[in-house]
Scaffold this active site. Structure first.
Site, PDB file in Angstrom:
ATOM      1  N   ARG A  43       0.830  -1.216   0.000  1.00 49.86           N
ATOM      2  CA  ARG A  43       0.000   0.000   0.000  1.00 49.86           C
ATOM      3  C   ARG A  43       0.862   1.263   0.000  1.00 49.86           C
ATOM      4  O   ARG A  43       0.470   2.269  -0.595  1.00 49.86           O
ATOM      5  CB  ARG A  43      -0.946  -0.008   1.193  1.00 49.86           C
ATOM      6  N   LYS A 213     -17.383 -17.549   1.592  1.00 53.12           N
ATOM      7  CA  LYS A 213     -18.850 -17.499   1.631  1.00 53.12           C
ATOM      8  C   LYS A 213     -19.500 -17.055   0.336  1.00 53.12           C
ATOM      9  O   LYS A 213     -19.050 -16.091  -0.288  1.00 53.12           O
ATOM     10  CB  LYS A 213     -19.264 -16.504   2.705  1.00 53.12           C
ATOM     11  N   GLY A 390     -12.854  -4.571   0.446  1.00 52.80           N
ATOM     12  CA  GLY A 390     -14.272  -4.200   0.565  1.00 52.80           C
ATOM     13  C   GLY A 390     -14.673  -3.193  -0.495  1.00 52.80           C
ATOM     14  O   GLY A 390     -15.749  -3.311  -1.096  1.00 52.80           O
TER      15      GLY A 390
HETATM   16  P1  AMP Z   1     -13.067 -14.408   1.221  1.00 58.89           P
HETATM   17  O1  AMP Z   1     -12.678 -13.314   2.160  1.00 58.89           O
HETATM   18  O2  AMP Z   1     -14.533 -14.638   1.150  1.00 58.89           O
HETATM   19  O3  AMP Z   1     -12.424 -14.258  -0.142  1.00 58.89           O
HETATM   20  O4  AMP Z   1     -12.534 -15.758   1.868  1.00 58.89           O
HETATM   21  C1  AMP Z   1     -11.175 -16.027   2.021  1.00 58.89           C
HETATM   22  C2  AMP Z   1     -11.027 -17.149   2.975  1.00 58.89           C
HETATM   23  O5  AMP Z   1     -11.700 -18.294   2.474  1.00 58.89           O
HETATM   24  C3  AMP Z   1      -9.599 -17.552   3.205  1.00 58.89           C
HETATM   25  O6  AMP Z   1      -9.240 -17.267   4.523  1.00 58.89           O
HETATM   26  C4  AMP Z   1      -9.609 -19.052   2.935  1.00 58.89           C
HETATM   27  O7  AMP Z   1      -8.873 -19.783   3.893  1.00 58.89           O
HETATM   28  C5  AMP Z   1     -11.070 -19.407   3.024  1.00 58.89           C
HETATM   29  N1  AMP Z   1     -11.366 -20.627   2.265  1.00 58.89           N
HETATM   30  C6  AMP Z   1     -11.129 -20.865   0.965  1.00 58.89           C
HETATM   31  N2  AMP Z   1     -11.445 -22.136   0.639  1.00 58.89           N
HETATM   32  C7  AMP Z   1     -11.890 -22.722   1.771  1.00 58.89           C
HETATM   33  C8  AMP Z   1     -12.363 -24.030   2.096  1.00 58.89           C
HETATM   34  N3  AMP Z   1     -12.400 -24.983   1.163  1.00 58.89           N
HETATM   35  N4  AMP Z   1     -12.755 -24.263   3.364  1.00 58.89           N
HETATM   36  C9  AMP Z   1     -12.688 -23.305   4.302  1.00 58.89           C
HETATM   37  N5  AMP Z   1     -12.249 -22.048   4.065  1.00 58.89           N
HETATM   38  C10 AMP Z   1     -11.855 -21.760   2.815  1.00 58.89           C
END
Ligand code: AMP
Length: 409
Positions: A43, A213, A390
């Protein structure tokens, strides 16, 4: 610039005569710091072109940023622990080293100090205000802080894309009060790149979604559904989609209340003659915090008692083939629990596949995806990595970012 461009009606730092003007530059210098040492300077590096431009054009420069989430006590002042933990002092030192000028850290932006310093500021000096979130007004968009800084601001420049989705005092309050206002080079690049995806993405347009998610990505899916040709879905998100297809997912992370949404999305995408591609194999374990029994499934199904932590090699190959013909790619969310090296192969392979597409615009959304592509070693081979997690998601959801809107004439 197209009529729909988000930049319409917004001035850039290059549109102003900066000579001897007091320029307030809002940056996102929210870098990770461990025991007083900055562990990732991305950054800061991204902010340098605008700082350098302002200094070279004779501005009397005041830069400011937030850092972390300091805890404030009942009087609205930072606790002693927060003062030590979230001071911008290491950032001041780093900027001094990178710019080869004196960076004066001012602890109280509301005091007389900045005005007094600005009167006699030399060419090889600039002011850095201490962490803006040490002041309760920043996150509440309080008037006092914005008014105080405005007394020593002739030109307001926002180059803090990563904070522009927040209606904070130095993001929204200040530009509402200052007449001469605009954006820096980083903001410009972020907006141009994200506009390219939102307004007129060159087809085939492939969006890769992963991460934890489905619910966090619904806004982006909905906003891009008419533009995207192929959705490649990996990460934990994929298990909710597989569950909707009645595929066994063992004890993998599934958002039960989003299974119906995922099922409906298949139909909606199909009706548009587009497609969703899901993993056909997985890396699985029995405990998410241990790689000792890690194995690869032969099929999309995951046996009971096991959970998916990464996409498998057949899926990597499938995604790679899909990506070959893309002209525009947007990627948000890792393909697995990439923070654990044994579960990162899929994410790193997808990062590599992005770099192998001839003549494509490849954009990676911030946050975990930016961290993942950096860890993969391919960060310098994609078109753009957003510095805002975000903010870039909200932008791609079609939301108007308050920090951008406040800059229109
Ligand atoms: P996001 O902020 O929604 O992009 O999510 C990122 C997070 O998703 C990271 O910390 C990953 O460890 C988690 N993640 C990705 N794949 C998996 C999985 N198969 N099971 C659990 N967590 C996951």
């Amino acid at each position: 610039m197209s009529a729909k461009s988000t930049l319409a009606g917004i001035r850039s730092i290059e549109d102003f005569d900066l000579k001897d003007q007091r320029v307030f530059l809002r940056l996102d210098l929210n870098v990770p710091i461990k025991n007083g040492t900055i562990t990732d300077t991305t950054r800061i590096d991204a902010a340098l072109p605008t700082i350098r431009y302002a200094l070279e054009h004779g501005a009397k420069l005041v830069v400011a940023s937030h850092l972390g989430r300091p805890e404030l006590n009942s009087e609205g002042t930072p606790t002693d622990e927060s003062l030590a933990k979230y001071s911008l002092e290491p950032v001041a030192k780093k900027l001094q080293e990178l710019l080869n000028i004196e960076v004066i850290l001012v602890e109280e932006p509301e005091s007389e100090a900045p005005s007094a310093l600005l009167r006699s500021l030399k060419k090889n000096q600039m002011i850095l205000l201490e962490n803006l979130r040490f002041n309760k007004d920043e996150t509440k968009n309080g008037e006092e802080l914005a008014d105080a800084i405005c007394t020593y601001t002739d030109i307001y420049i926002n180059d803090a894309f990563g904070a522009s989705h927040r209606a904070h005092a130095t993001i929204v309050g200040m530009p509402t009060k200052v007449k001469q206002k605009g954006i820096g080079f980083l903001m410009k690049k972020e907006i141009e790149m994200l506009d390219k995806i939102m307004v007129a993405p060159e087809s085939p347009f492939i969006t890769i979604l992963g991460g934890a998610k489905v619910s966090d990505k619904i806004g982006v899916i909905e906003n891009l559904i008419d533009k995207v040709d192929v959705f490649l879905i990996g990460g934990a998100m994929a298990y909710t989609f597989l569950a909707a297809q009645k595929v066994a997912v063992g004890s993998s992370l599934v958002e039960k209340d989003k299974v119906k949404y995922a099922g409906d999305l298949f139909e909606r995408v199909k009706a548009r003659d587009k497609k969703i591609v899901l993993p056909v194999d997985h890396k699985i374990v029995t405990k998410i915090d241990s790689a000792s029994d890690l194995k690869t499934t032969a099929t999309p199904a995951i046996p009971s008692g096991w959970l998916g932590v990464d996409i498998g090699p057949k899926t990597v190959e499938l995604f790679r083939r899909e990506l070959q013909n893309a002209k525009t790619v947007f990627w948000n969310g890792p393909m697995g629990v990439f923070e654990t090296r044994a579960f990162a192969d899929g994410t790193f392979a997808v990062a590599k596949a992005l770099t192998e597409i001839p003549h494509a615009t490849t954009v990676v959304g911030g946050g975990d995806s930016a961290a993942a592509i950096k860890a993969s070693g391919y960060a310098d081979q994609v078109t753009h990595i957003s510095t805002g997690g975000g903010a870039s998601l909200e932008f791609l959801q079609g939301d108007k970012l308050p920090g951008i809107e406040a800059l229109r004439k």
